[in-house]
Scaffold this motif. Structure first.
Motif, short mmCIF file in Angstrom:
data_model
loop_
_atom_site.label_atom_id
_atom_site.label_comp_id
_atom_site.label_asym_id
_atom_site.label_seq_id
_atom_site.Cartn_x
_atom_site.Cartn_y
_atom_site.Cartn_z
N UNK A 194 0.63 -1.15 0.17
CA UNK A 194 -0.08 -0.05 -0.07
C UNK A 194 0.82 1.25 0.03
N UNK A 195 0.61 1.98 -0.92
CA UNK A 195 1.39 3.58 -1.16
C UNK A 195 0.50 4.49 -0.73
N UNK A 196 1.05 5.66 -0.19
CA UNK A 196 0.25 6.74 0.01
C UNK A 196 0.28 7.76 -1.02
N UNK A 197 1.20 7.80 -1.96
CA UNK A 197 1.25 8.61 -3.29
C UNK A 197 1.87 7.74 -4.46
N UNK A 198 1.01 8.02 -5.58
CA UNK A 198 1.46 7.51 -6.69
C UNK A 198 1.91 8.55 -7.84
N UNK A 199 3.11 8.29 -8.43
CA UNK A 199 3.70 9.28 -9.41
C UNK A 199 3.20 8.56 -10.85
N UNK A 200 2.42 9.29 -11.50
CA UNK A 200 2.25 8.78 -12.91
C UNK A 200 2.82 9.63 -13.88
N UNK A 201 3.64 8.68 -14.63
CA UNK A 201 4.24 9.35 -15.79
C UNK A 201 4.00 8.93 -17.09
N UNK A 202 3.59 9.55 -18.03
CA UNK A 202 3.15 9.39 -19.25
C UNK A 202 3.98 10.08 -20.48
N UNK A 203 4.50 9.28 -21.50
CA UNK A 203 5.26 9.76 -22.69
C UNK A 203 4.33 9.56 -23.96
N UNK A 204 4.69 10.64 -24.84
CA UNK A 204 4.28 10.28 -25.99
C UNK A 204 5.48 10.41 -27.08
N UNK A 205 5.32 9.58 -28.28
CA UNK A 205 6.47 9.82 -29.20
C UNK A 205 5.78 9.97 -30.58
N UNK A 206 6.44 10.68 -31.44
CA UNK A 206 5.62 10.67 -32.88
C UNK A 206 6.94 11.39 -33.75
N UNK A 207 6.80 11.03 -35.17
CA UNK A 207 7.87 11.25 -36.13
C UNK A 207 7.29 12.51 -36.94
N UNK A 208 8.07 13.65 -36.96
CA UNK A 208 7.94 14.77 -37.71
C UNK A 208 8.70 14.70 -39.09
N UNK A 209 8.05 15.08 -40.14
CA UNK A 209 8.66 15.16 -41.31
C UNK A 209 8.98 16.41 -41.94
#
Length: 215
Positions: A200-215
Motif C-alpha cells: 500500500x502506497x500513500x502517493x502515486x507518481x503517474x508518468x506518461x510519454x508520447x513519441x511521434x515522427x515529424x517530417x
C-alpha cells in the motif's frame, strides 16, 4: 551546457529508486514497437540502461487494451509486433518497487506511453493526445479530462529539450524545429492509498510519454 532530462524531472523523484527514468515507445511506420526504459534525452546504451532489467512485462496494445501484444526481449529494449500504422499504447505499474519518500511516506510509480498521433483521443489514465490527427497541438488528459497547468517536457530529434506549461484547458503547442522523432513527457502526482507491487502506497507518481515522427 546541456541540461539532462534527469535534472529537469528530478524534483518529482527525490529519494526514489525510479530516479528520472521514463518508459517510452518508438515505432517507425508499420514496423514493430520498441519499448525503452531510460532517460530519453540521452542515447540508449547498446546493452540498455542500467535499470532496463526492471522493465519486465509492459502491457502494450493497439486498439483493445484487453489484447496486449506478445513481447520479445532485445539487448536494450523490448519489442512488440503491431499491425498496420496505427497508434500503440502501454501501461506498466510494476517497473520499480515502492519506496519511502519524503516524510517516510510510501510512494510508487505507474508508467504510460504512446507512440503515434493519428488518434485524437485519450485511452490511458494519463495521456498526451493530439487535438486532431497528426496535429502539433496536444492536450494532456487525466482520467479522460484535461489536466490544467501540467508541466510537459519536449525532447526533439536533436535531443534539444524544453519544458512547457499546459493551458487551463490542458493544451500545449509543440514547436517542430527539425524533422525526426519527438518525445513529450508529463508526470502527475496523486495522493491517496492504493496497492502497487503488493504494498500500500500513500502517493502515486503517474508518468506518461508520447513519441511521434515529424517530417
Amino acid at each position: 551546457m546541456k541540461t539532462s532530462f534527469a535534472a529537469l524531472m528530478a524534483f518529482s523523484f527525490l529519494a526514489s529508486p525510479a530516479m528520472a527514468h521514463e518508459v517510452w515507445i518508438e515505432r517507425d511506420a508499420a514496423g514493430p514497437a520498441r519499448i525503452y526504459l531510460g532517460e530519453p534525452a540521452d542515447v540508449v546504451p547498446e546493452a540498455g540502461d542500467p535499470e532496463f532489467p526492471n522493465l519486465k512485462a509492459p502491457k502494450l496494445f493497439q486498439g483493445d487494451p484487453a489484447k496486449p501484444a506478445p513481447l520479445v526481449r532485445r539487448a536494450n529494449h523490448i519489442e512488440a509486433a503491431a499491425a498496420g500504422s496505427g497508434d500503440v499504447r502501454l501501461s506498466d505499474d510494476n517497473v520499480f518497487a515502492p519506496w519511502q519518500g519524503e516524510g517516510g511516506k510510501w510512494e510508487g510509480v505507474v508508467y504510460y506511453a504512446r507512440a503515434g498521433r493519428e488518434e485524437a483521443k485519450s485511452v490511458l489514465d494519463l495521456e498526451i493526445s493530439p487535438v486532431s490527427a497528426n496535429a502539433d497541438s496536444f492536450v494532456v488528459n487525466w482520467l479522460g479530462k484535461p489536466l490544467p497547468g501540467a508541466k510537459v517536457t519536449v525532447v526533439n530529434a536533436d535531443r534539444w529539450q524544453k519544458s512547457f506549461t499546459a493551458t487551463p484547458q490542458g493544451g500545449i503547442a509543440v514547436p517542430i524545429t527539425t524533422p525526426g522523432r519527438y518525445l513529450l513527457s508529463v508526470s502527475h502526482d496523486v495522493e491517496g492509498a492504493r496497492t502497487l507491487g503488493g504494498k500500500t502506497v500513500e502517493k502515486t507518481i503517474h508518468v506518461s510519454t508520447l513519441t511521434f515522427v515529424a517530417k
